[in-house]
Design a protein around this motif. Structure first.
Motif, PDB file in Angstrom:
ATOM      1  N   TYR A   1      -3.238 -10.957   5.462  1.00 51.79           N
ATOM      2  CA  TYR A   1      -2.849  -9.720   4.763  1.00 51.79           C
ATOM      3  C   TYR A   1      -1.601  -9.096   5.389  1.00 51.79           C
ATOM      4  O   TYR A   1      -0.677  -8.691   4.679  1.00 51.79           O
ATOM      5  N   PHE A   2      -1.560  -9.033   6.717  1.00 50.61           N
ATOM      6  CA  PHE A   2      -0.412  -8.441   7.409  1.00 50.61           C
ATOM      7  C   PHE A   2       0.869  -9.191   7.075  1.00 50.61           C
ATOM      8  O   PHE A   2       1.908  -8.587   6.780  1.00 50.61           O
ATOM      9  N   ILE A   3       0.817 -10.515   7.116  1.00 50.25           N
ATOM     10  CA  ILE A   3       2.012 -11.331   6.844  1.00 50.25           C
ATOM     11  C   ILE A   3       2.515 -11.077   5.423  1.00 50.25           C
ATOM     12  O   ILE A   3       3.714 -10.872   5.186  1.00 50.25           O
ATOM     13  N   VAL A   4       1.586 -11.061   4.464  1.00 45.73           N
ATOM     14  CA  VAL A   4       1.972 -10.881   3.054  1.00 45.73           C
ATOM     15  C   VAL A   4       2.556  -9.485   2.828  1.00 45.73           C
ATOM     16  O   VAL A   4       3.589  -9.327   2.168  1.00 45.73           O
ATOM     17  N   VAL A   5       1.914  -8.443   3.374  1.00 42.66           N
ATOM     18  CA  VAL A   5       2.394  -7.066   3.205  1.00 42.66           C
ATOM     19  C   VAL A   5       3.782  -6.916   3.826  1.00 42.66           C
ATOM     20  O   VAL A   5       4.682  -6.303   3.237  1.00 42.66           O
ATOM     21  N   PHE A   6       3.969  -7.460   5.025  1.00 45.32           N
ATOM     22  CA  PHE A   6       5.267  -7.392   5.711  1.00 45.32           C
ATOM     23  C   PHE A   6       6.374  -7.980   4.833  1.00 45.32           C
ATOM     24  O   PHE A   6       7.435  -7.380   4.658  1.00 45.32           O
ATOM     25  N   LEU A   7       6.114  -9.147   4.272  1.00 48.42           N
ATOM     26  CA  LEU A   7       7.118  -9.811   3.441  1.00 48.42           C
ATOM     27  C   LEU A   7       7.429  -9.007   2.185  1.00 48.42           C
ATOM     28  O   LEU A   7       8.592  -8.892   1.773  1.00 48.42           O
ATOM     29  N   LEU A   8       6.405  -8.424   1.560  1.00 48.78           N
ATOM     30  CA  LEU A   8       6.610  -7.671   0.329  1.00 48.78           C
ATOM     31  C   LEU A   8       7.359  -6.355   0.572  1.00 48.78           C
ATOM     32  O   LEU A   8       8.205  -5.960  -0.240  1.00 48.78           O
TER      33      LEU A   8
ATOM     34  N   LEU B   1      -2.160  -1.576   7.563  1.00 51.35           N
ATOM     35  CA  LEU B   1      -2.325  -0.406   6.702  1.00 51.35           C
ATOM     36  C   LEU B   1      -1.155   0.564   6.811  1.00 51.35           C
ATOM     37  O   LEU B   1      -0.791   1.225   5.833  1.00 51.35           O
ATOM     38  N   VAL B   2      -0.557   0.656   8.009  1.00 51.19           N
ATOM     39  CA  VAL B   2       0.644   1.491   8.158  1.00 51.19           C
ATOM     40  C   VAL B   2       1.721   0.967   7.213  1.00 51.19           C
ATOM     41  O   VAL B   2       2.326   1.725   6.442  1.00 51.19           O
ATOM     42  N   LEU B   3       1.961  -0.331   7.250  1.00 52.28           N
ATOM     43  CA  LEU B   3       2.955  -0.953   6.362  1.00 52.28           C
ATOM     44  C   LEU B   3       2.597  -0.764   4.894  1.00 52.28           C
ATOM     45  O   LEU B   3       3.443  -0.418   4.071  1.00 52.28           O
ATOM     46  N   ALA B   4       1.318  -0.988   4.562  1.00 52.39           N
ATOM     47  CA  ALA B   4       0.881  -0.953   3.163  1.00 52.39           C
ATOM     48  C   ALA B   4       0.990   0.434   2.549  1.00 52.39           C
ATOM     49  O   ALA B   4       1.030   0.563   1.317  1.00 52.39           O
ATOM     50  N   HIS B   5       1.060   1.484   3.378  1.00 55.14           N
ATOM     51  CA  HIS B   5       1.222   2.823   2.826  1.00 55.14           C
ATOM     52  C   HIS B   5       2.589   3.015   2.166  1.00 55.14           C
ATOM     53  O   HIS B   5       2.782   3.986   1.427  1.00 55.14           O
ATOM     54  N   GLN B   6       3.511   2.110   2.406  1.00 58.91           N
ATOM     55  CA  GLN B   6       4.786   2.128   1.690  1.00 58.91           C
ATOM     56  C   GLN B   6       4.550   1.861   0.200  1.00 58.91           C
ATOM     57  O   GLN B   6       5.250   2.411  -0.654  1.00 58.91           O
ATOM     58  N   PHE B   7       3.569   1.034  -0.120  1.00 54.31           N
ATOM     59  CA  PHE B   7       3.245   0.770  -1.531  1.00 54.31           C
ATOM     60  C   PHE B   7       2.786   2.051  -2.224  1.00 54.31           C
ATOM     61  O   PHE B   7       3.153   2.317  -3.370  1.00 54.31           O
ATOM     62  N   LEU B   8       1.961   2.839  -1.517  1.00 58.10           N
ATOM     63  CA  LEU B   8       1.484   4.104  -2.078  1.00 58.10           C
ATOM     64  C   LEU B   8       2.618   5.124  -2.165  1.00 58.10           C
ATOM     65  O   LEU B   8       2.760   5.831  -3.164  1.00 58.10           O
ATOM     66  N   ALA B   9       3.421   5.195  -1.110  1.00 54.93           N
ATOM     67  CA  ALA B   9       4.504   6.178  -1.064  1.00 54.93           C
ATOM     68  C   ALA B   9       5.524   5.956  -2.174  1.00 54.93           C
ATOM     69  O   ALA B   9       6.073   6.911  -2.730  1.00 54.93           O
ATOM     70  N   LYS B  10       5.772   4.692  -2.504  1.00 58.12           N
ATOM     71  CA  LYS B  10       6.798   4.376  -3.508  1.00 58.12           C
ATOM     72  C   LYS B  10       6.189   3.907  -4.841  1.00 58.12           C
ATOM     73  O   LYS B  10       6.896   3.395  -5.698  1.00 58.12           O
ATOM     74  N   LYS B  11       4.880   4.075  -4.976  1.00 62.34           N
ATOM     75  CA  LYS B  11       4.167   3.688  -6.205  1.00 62.34           C
ATOM     76  C   LYS B  11       4.463   2.234  -6.604  1.00 62.34           C
ATOM     77  O   LYS B  11       4.717   1.920  -7.773  1.00 62.34           O
ATOM     78  N   LEU B  12       4.414   1.344  -5.629  1.00 59.57           N
ATOM     79  CA  LEU B  12       4.615  -0.084  -5.890  1.00 59.57           C
ATOM     80  C   LEU B  12       3.267  -0.680  -6.303  1.00 59.57           C
ATOM     81  O   LEU B  12       2.580  -1.356  -5.527  1.00 59.57           O
ATOM     82  N   VAL B  13       2.887  -0.377  -7.542  1.00 58.48           N
ATOM     83  CA  VAL B  13       1.526  -0.665  -8.014  1.00 58.48           C
ATOM     84  C   VAL B  13       1.205  -2.156  -7.967  1.00 58.48           C
ATOM     85  O   VAL B  13       0.139  -2.554  -7.488  1.00 58.48           O
ATOM     86  N   ARG B  14       2.113  -2.976  -8.460  1.00 58.08           N
ATOM     87  CA  ARG B  14       1.831  -4.420  -8.500  1.00 58.08           C
ATOM     88  C   ARG B  14       1.640  -5.001  -7.099  1.00 58.08           C
ATOM     89  O   ARG B  14       0.737  -5.808  -6.871  1.00 58.08           O
ATOM     90  N   ASN B  15       2.523  -4.595  -6.190  1.00 55.60           N
ATOM     91  CA  ASN B  15       2.402  -5.083  -4.810  1.00 55.60           C
ATOM     92  C   ASN B  15       1.077  -4.638  -4.188  1.00 55.60           C
ATOM     93  O   ASN B  15       0.401  -5.410  -3.502  1.00 55.60           O
ATOM     94  N   PHE B  16       0.729  -3.368  -4.412  1.00 57.33           N
ATOM     95  CA  PHE B  16      -0.509  -2.842  -3.847  1.00 57.33           C
ATOM     96  C   PHE B  16      -1.720  -3.592  -4.389  1.00 57.33           C
ATOM     97  O   PHE B  16      -2.585  -4.034  -3.630  1.00 57.33           O
ATOM     98  N   ILE B  17      -1.779  -3.726  -5.707  1.00 58.03           N
ATOM     99  CA  ILE B  17      -2.944  -4.383  -6.330  1.00 58.03           C
ATOM    100  C   ILE B  17      -3.030  -5.846  -5.897  1.00 58.03           C
ATOM    101  O   ILE B  17      -4.112  -6.342  -5.573  1.00 58.03           O
ATOM    102  N   PHE B  18      -1.879  -6.520  -5.867  1.00 58.90           N
ATOM    103  CA  PHE B  18      -1.885  -7.927  -5.461  1.00 58.90           C
ATOM    104  C   PHE B  18      -2.426  -8.095  -4.038  1.00 58.90           C
ATOM    105  O   PHE B  18      -3.289  -8.943  -3.786  1.00 58.90           O
ATOM    106  N   THR B  19      -1.917  -7.285  -3.093  1.00 56.56           N
ATOM    107  CA  THR B  19      -2.339  -7.435  -1.693  1.00 56.56           C
ATOM    108  C   THR B  19      -3.798  -7.023  -1.491  1.00 56.56           C
ATOM    109  O   THR B  19      -4.510  -7.639  -0.700  1.00 56.56           O
ATOM    110  N   GLU B  20      -4.251  -5.990  -2.215  1.00 53.85           N
ATOM    111  CA  GLU B  20      -5.653  -5.559  -2.087  1.00 53.85           C
ATOM    112  C   GLU B  20      -6.598  -6.627  -2.626  1.00 53.85           C
ATOM    113  O   GLU B  20      -7.613  -6.947  -1.997  1.00 53.85           O
TER     114      GLU B  20
END
Length: 428
Positions: free
Chosen positions: A409-416, A356-375
């Protein structure tokens, strides 16, 4: 008592230490309430409480049209720009009116159907109608909370969180002792009203400084910017709680309502220590990541967060596991079969925290597609794996699914996240 210098010098550690005091008090009160609930309403009652809490969390997102993280981000970015803040809160007002009206009407007129879906009968339709009246409080509390978080006012946040929780706890105990399961459910329904009143009491002067109420109009000048957060929040919060409701219903149908209560009790324990991280994400991680634009800066901050948070959580989770039998005896003495769930839940939660620490980068930078895909990936994995493992391992299969899901989830978020920085580097 003076805060040691090494804590005062580290804002994240300072927030964490202050938050630890609040969470410790909350944890003690929660242990008492959970024990009381276990004795009075049993596993079946705990399962019903879990269903209602999931509904409440869905409403928290839907009634505010999922713009909480957007409010946090833009308040953090524009706190010195009154004109931009007026645009932000005008848009927030516009969105929340729509969200509140839709939610209230659906809940009130669909009360029988919703009660049947959540609780297996329409005997709790009165409760759904009560919640339809509290929806405006849920929405306003969520938006104003976004302002507190965006300003990183962690001391005020700690006060609001603690006082609101203690008052809600008093209401829960009073209604539970007088009206059994109905009283406990009514207390949960009324909790947002208490939270909003406490927030306004503590924070109103600061709120007036940043939210110029007389200039707010029924327009949405920042609609496009906030809609990205709407999409992300609705996908994560609404789908997550829907999946949890569906899995709890699946356990009831495949095994027993008591087993559904055991899993719900395990998630309650998990949420008690994971709430510790929630404030850190919105008060520190999201504003910090929003202001970082280089890979080296992000990596440095990420390592700082991991060095600070992961050891604290790791030690705490090891202690919970070692004393799991004591925890069960103190909180849920009659919940036999709960002990095997701890190791999978705790390991899953530790990896979840890092993810979740990593995934907050999606929110911070509005990376909508990455966020929706990983969720969606995370929720789909949980939904499918829970059904698969439950057939073999019973209720333990749900927490095994929880662990496996977060490893992937962690592996995928890290890569993205690191793919994002590679793309940014190639543009420069």
């Amino acid at each position: 008592m003076k805060i040691p210098q090494f804590i005062r010098a580290n804002l994240l550690l300072k927030m964490t230490s202050l938050n630890a005091v609040v969470i410790t008090i909350r944890l003690i009160v929660s242990l008492f309430i959970q024990r009381l609930l276990a004795e009075i309403v049993g596993e079946a009652g705990i399962s019903k409480i879990g269903q209602l809490r999931n509904l409440s969390q869905m409403l928290t997102s839907i009634s505010s049209v999922g713009i909480f993280n957007g409010v946090v981000k833009y308040v953090a970015e524009h706190k010195e720009n009154k004109e931009q803040l007026t645009k932000l809160f005008s848009t927030a007002f516009f969105f929340t009116v729509i969200g509140v009206v839709c939610c209230s009407l659906i809940l009130y007129f669909g009360a029988d159907h919703i009660s049947e879906y959540l609780f297996g009968s329409n005997s709790f339709s009165y409760l759904i109608k009560l919640i339809s009246v509290t929806v405006p409080f849920i929405s306003m509390q969520r938006i104003f909370n976004g302002v507190v978080n965006g300003l990183s006012m962690y001391k005020q946040f700690a006060k609001i969180d603690l006082f609101a929780y203690l008052l809600s706890a008093i209401l829960t105990v009073t209604l539970l002792l007088n009206y059994n399961i109905d009283g406990a459910l009514i207390a949960i329904a009324l909790a947002p009203v208490i939270q909003l009143l406490v927030l306004l009491f503590i924070f109103f002067k600061v709120l007036k400084e940043y939210v110029q109420f007389n200039k707010i109009s029924f327009k949405a000048p920042m609609g496009k910017s906030l809609l990205a957060f709407t999409t992300m929040s609705l996908v994560s919060t609404v789908l997550l709680n829907y999946v949890e409701i569906d899995i709890r219903t699946m356990i009831v149908n495949r095994i027993t309502e008591e087993d559904a209560g055991i899993w719900t009790a395990m998630t309650f324990i998990s949420k008690n220590y994971m709430v510790f991280s929630g404030a850190i994400f919105t008060l520190y991680v999201l504003p910090k990541f929003s202001s970082i634009h280089t890979r080296s800066g992000f990596t440095k901050e990420l390592l700082n967060i991991y060095k600070t948070l992961l050891p604290i959580f790791g030690v705490g989770m090891i202690l919970v596991y070692l004393f799991r039998d004591v925890v069960i005896q103190i909180i849920y003495p009659d919940f036999t079969g709960m002990e095997p769930l701890f190791k999978w839940q705790l390991m899953g939660d530790f990896i979840r925290l890092a993810s979740l620490v990593l995934a907050h980068q999606f929110l911070a930078k509005k990376l909508v597609r990455n966020f929706i895909f990983t969720e969606i990936l995370s929720l789909a994995l949980f939904y499918i794996l829970a059904r698969y493992f439950t057939a073999t391992y019973g209720v333990e299969g749900v927490v095994i699914a929880h662990f496996v899901r977060y490893v992937i989830y962690f592996i995928v978020v890290f890569l993205l996240v690191y793919r994002y920085f590679r793309k940014q580097a190639s543009k420069d």
